[in-house]
Scaffold this motif. Structure first.
Motif, PDB file in Angstrom:
ATOM      1  N   MET A   1      23.794   3.207  88.708  1.00  0.00           N
ATOM      2  CA  MET A   1      24.302   2.402  87.598  1.00  0.00           C
ATOM      3  C   MET A   1      25.802   2.190  87.754  1.00  0.00           C
ATOM      4  SD  MET A   1      23.887   3.034  83.489  1.00  0.00           S
ATOM      5  CE  MET A   1      24.991   4.461  83.447  1.00  0.00           C
ATOM      6  N   THR A   2      26.231   0.987  87.508  1.00  0.00           N
ATOM      7  CA  THR A   2      27.644   0.655  87.622  1.00  0.00           C
ATOM      8  C   THR A   2      28.449   1.325  86.512  1.00  0.00           C
ATOM      9  OG1 THR A   2      27.079  -1.483  88.577  1.00  0.00           O
ATOM     10  CG2 THR A   2      29.308  -1.235  87.704  1.00  0.00           C
ATOM     11  N   ARG A   3      29.559   1.923  86.882  1.00  0.00           N
ATOM     12  CA  ARG A   3      30.442   2.560  85.908  1.00  0.00           C
ATOM     13  C   ARG A   3      31.415   1.540  85.321  1.00  0.00           C
ATOM     14  NH1 ARG A   3      28.689   5.672  89.798  1.00  0.00           N
ATOM     15  NH2 ARG A   3      28.330   7.910  89.513  1.00  0.00           N
ATOM     16  N   VAL A   4      31.987   1.908  84.167  1.00  0.00           N
ATOM     17  CA  VAL A   4      32.855   0.976  83.443  1.00  0.00           C
ATOM     18  C   VAL A   4      34.174   1.651  83.078  1.00  0.00           C
ATOM     19  CG1 VAL A   4      33.129  -0.450  81.380  1.00  0.00           C
ATOM     20  CG2 VAL A   4      30.885  -0.273  82.483  1.00  0.00           C
ATOM     21  N   LYS A   5      35.275   0.963  83.371  1.00  0.00           N
ATOM     22  CA  LYS A   5      36.600   1.390  82.922  1.00  0.00           C
ATOM     23  C   LYS A   5      37.180   0.312  82.016  1.00  0.00           C
ATOM     24  CE  LYS A   5      41.303   2.131  84.735  1.00  0.00           C
ATOM     25  NZ  LYS A   5      41.808   0.759  84.945  1.00  0.00           N
ATOM     26  N   ILE A   6      37.633   0.723  80.846  1.00  0.00           N
ATOM     27  CA  ILE A   6      38.345  -0.167  79.944  1.00  0.00           C
ATOM     28  C   ILE A   6      39.822   0.173  80.047  1.00  0.00           C
ATOM     29  CG2 ILE A   6      38.569  -1.042  77.604  1.00  0.00           C
ATOM     30  CD1 ILE A   6      35.798  -1.500  78.762  1.00  0.00           C
ATOM     31  N   CYS A   7      40.625  -0.808  80.435  1.00  0.00           N
ATOM     32  CA  CYS A   7      42.025  -0.552  80.744  1.00  0.00           C
ATOM     33  C   CYS A   7      42.957  -1.157  79.697  1.00  0.00           C
ATOM     34  CB  CYS A   7      42.361  -1.133  82.122  1.00  0.00           C
ATOM     35  SG  CYS A   7      43.887  -0.476  82.835  1.00  0.00           S
ATOM     36  N   GLY A   8      44.185  -0.628  79.672  1.00  0.00           N
ATOM     37  CA  GLY A   8      45.187  -1.154  78.781  1.00  0.00           C
ATOM     38  C   GLY A   8      45.029  -0.701  77.347  1.00  0.00           C
ATOM     39  N   VAL A   9      44.510   0.506  77.160  1.00  0.00           N
ATOM     40  CA  VAL A   9      44.373   1.066  75.818  1.00  0.00           C
ATOM     41  C   VAL A   9      45.754   1.501  75.315  1.00  0.00           C
ATOM     42  CG1 VAL A   9      43.441   3.022  74.528  1.00  0.00           C
ATOM     43  CG2 VAL A   9      41.983   1.778  76.132  1.00  0.00           C
ATOM     44  N   THR A  10      46.087   1.105  74.093  1.00  0.00           N
ATOM     45  CA  THR A  10      47.439   1.359  73.590  1.00  0.00           C
ATOM     46  C   THR A  10      47.493   2.238  72.348  1.00  0.00           C
ATOM     47  OG1 THR A  10      47.389  -0.674  72.267  1.00  0.00           O
ATOM     48  CG2 THR A  10      48.311  -0.825  74.504  1.00  0.00           C
ATOM     49  N   ASP A  11      46.347   2.522  71.733  1.00  0.00           N
ATOM     50  CA  ASP A  11      46.376   3.395  70.557  1.00  0.00           C
ATOM     51  C   ASP A  11      45.091   4.206  70.479  1.00  0.00           C
ATOM     52  OD1 ASP A  11      44.365   1.825  69.232  1.00  0.00           O
ATOM     53  OD2 ASP A  11      45.912   0.518  68.430  1.00  0.00           O
ATOM     54  N   SER A  12      45.096   5.217  69.621  1.00  0.00           N
ATOM     55  CA  SER A  12      43.972   6.152  69.553  1.00  0.00           C
ATOM     56  C   SER A  12      42.709   5.500  69.017  1.00  0.00           C
ATOM     57  CB  SER A  12      44.354   7.371  68.707  1.00  0.00           C
ATOM     58  OG  SER A  12      44.730   6.970  67.396  1.00  0.00           O
ATOM     59  N   ALA A  13      42.848   4.534  68.103  1.00  0.00           N
ATOM     60  CA  ALA A  13      41.663   3.872  67.570  1.00  0.00           C
ATOM     61  C   ALA A  13      40.914   3.123  68.668  1.00  0.00           C
ATOM     62  CB  ALA A  13      42.061   2.912  66.446  1.00  0.00           C
ATOM     63  N   ASP A  14      41.665   2.411  69.519  1.00  0.00           N
ATOM     64  CA  ASP A  14      41.026   1.716  70.627  1.00  0.00           C
ATOM     65  C   ASP A  14      40.462   2.699  71.640  1.00  0.00           C
ATOM     66  OD1 ASP A  14      41.582  -0.704  69.481  1.00  0.00           O
ATOM     67  OD2 ASP A  14      43.110  -1.312  70.923  1.00  0.00           O
ATOM     68  N   ARG A  15      41.199   3.769  71.933  1.00  0.00           N
ATOM     69  CA  ARG A  15      40.676   4.790  72.856  1.00  0.00           C
ATOM     70  C   ARG A  15      39.352   5.340  72.353  1.00  0.00           C
ATOM     71  NH1 ARG A  15      43.855   9.864  72.190  1.00  0.00           N
ATOM     72  NH2 ARG A  15      42.513   9.832  70.354  1.00  0.00           N
ATOM     73  N   ASN A  16      39.288   5.673  71.084  1.00  0.00           N
ATOM     74  CA  ASN A  16      38.074   6.249  70.531  1.00  0.00           C
ATOM     75  C   ASN A  16      36.923   5.250  70.540  1.00  0.00           C
ATOM     76  OD1 ASN A  16      39.603   8.521  70.089  1.00  0.00           O
ATOM     77  ND2 ASN A  16      39.888   8.150  67.901  1.00  0.00           N
ATOM     78  N   ALA A  17      37.234   3.970  70.307  1.00  0.00           N
ATOM     79  CA  ALA A  17      36.199   2.946  70.350  1.00  0.00           C
ATOM     80  C   ALA A  17      35.656   2.771  71.763  1.00  0.00           C
ATOM     81  CB  ALA A  17      36.762   1.620  69.837  1.00  0.00           C
ATOM     82  N   VAL A  18      36.532   2.850  72.743  1.00  0.00           N
ATOM     83  CA  VAL A  18      36.119   2.745  74.148  1.00  0.00           C
ATOM     84  C   VAL A  18      35.185   3.905  74.510  1.00  0.00           C
ATOM     85  CG1 VAL A  18      36.969   2.970  76.512  1.00  0.00           C
ATOM     86  CG2 VAL A  18      38.105   1.418  74.913  1.00  0.00           C
ATOM     87  N   VAL A  19      35.528   5.093  74.078  1.00  0.00           N
ATOM     88  CA  VAL A  19      34.693   6.262  74.351  1.00  0.00           C
ATOM     89  C   VAL A  19      33.338   6.128  73.647  1.00  0.00           C
ATOM     90  CG1 VAL A  19      34.472   8.747  73.983  1.00  0.00           C
ATOM     91  CG2 VAL A  19      36.649   7.784  74.775  1.00  0.00           C
ATOM     92  N   THR A  20      33.360   5.731  72.393  1.00  0.00           N
ATOM     93  CA  THR A  20      32.131   5.576  71.615  1.00  0.00           C
ATOM     94  C   THR A  20      31.211   4.527  72.227  1.00  0.00           C
ATOM     95  OG1 THR A  20      33.256   6.231  69.576  1.00  0.00           O
ATOM     96  CG2 THR A  20      31.203   4.992  69.341  1.00  0.00           C
TER      97      THR A  20
END
Length: 214
Positions: A1-20
């Motif tokens: 399965m292809t892995r996914v990286k979300i880049c350019g996270v600038t705050d904790s809310a976005d970081r947490n959404a990316v993880v979720t």
């Protein structure tokens, strides 16, 4: 399965959404000479990286001009991996590798003349559409067939970036067959702010794709 990286996270809310959303990696940009709304200062980078949970990879995305500069940033921020845009030669990447424990992702263009040299000194290659200053995040796609040839010719993992969106990522994965995909501007509501719905759709579409052409 292809892995996914979300880049350019600038705050904790976005970081947490990316993880979720189920992304495999969170990219935090610090120490780049280009003008981008996705860059954060050192203190913010440290805080964002520190909050990435176990089993998700934190990635420092940076553009150092010397090995020493890269080492200092890695030592201060303590990411799981470091993604190096421009600035360091393949030999300097080798020197960096000897001084840090983190995996190194080298950013290259698909037609870069020294791509095999970069592959020798990096743990993975990220093939991106870069601008004149060597920075990524341009929002422009490149020749996926050429990147497919890179995937087929090299032994190191290849990450596909450049102009990916929730709408085209499945096709990109099926065409290229990359180890992972990387997105920044393609899942944003504005510069440096993620659209959480788009992040979720991107992760789902990338991971459900066939995983490469035959």
């Amino acid at each position: 399965m292809t892995r996914v990286k979300i880049c350019g996270v600038t705050d904790s809310a976005d970081r947490n959404a990316v993880v979720t959303a189920g992304a495999d990696a969170v990219g935090v940009i610090h120490g780049v000479p280009v003008d981008t709304p996705r860059e954060v200062d050192e203190e913010t980078a440290m805080r964002l990286v520190d909050g990435v949970p176990p089993f998700v990879t934190s990635v420092l995305v940076t553009m150092p001009t010397t090995v020493q500069e890269a080492v200092r940033r890695v030592d201060r921020i303590e990411p799981d991996a470091v993604q190096v845009h421009d600035g360091l030669s393949p030999a300097e990447l080798g020197a960096l590798d000897s001084r840090i424990t983190q995996d190194i992702v080298a950013v290259v263009e698909a037609n870069a003349p020294a791509i095999e040299d970069y592959a020798t000194h990096a743990d993975a290659l990220l093939v991106d559409s870069v601008d004149a200053d060597g920075g990524g995040g341009t929002g422009e796609t490149h020749d996926w067939e050429r990147t497919r040839a890179v995937v087929d010719s090299l032994d190191v993992p290849v990450v596909l970036a450049g102009g990916l969106t929730p709408e085209n990522v499945a096709e990109a994965v099926e065409t290229v067959g990359p180890f992972a995909v990387d997105v920044a501007s393609g899942v944003e509501q504005s510069g440096g702010r993620k659209d959480h719905d788009a992040v979720g759709r991107f992760v789902r579409n990338a991971t459900r794709a066939a995983g490469g052409a035959v």
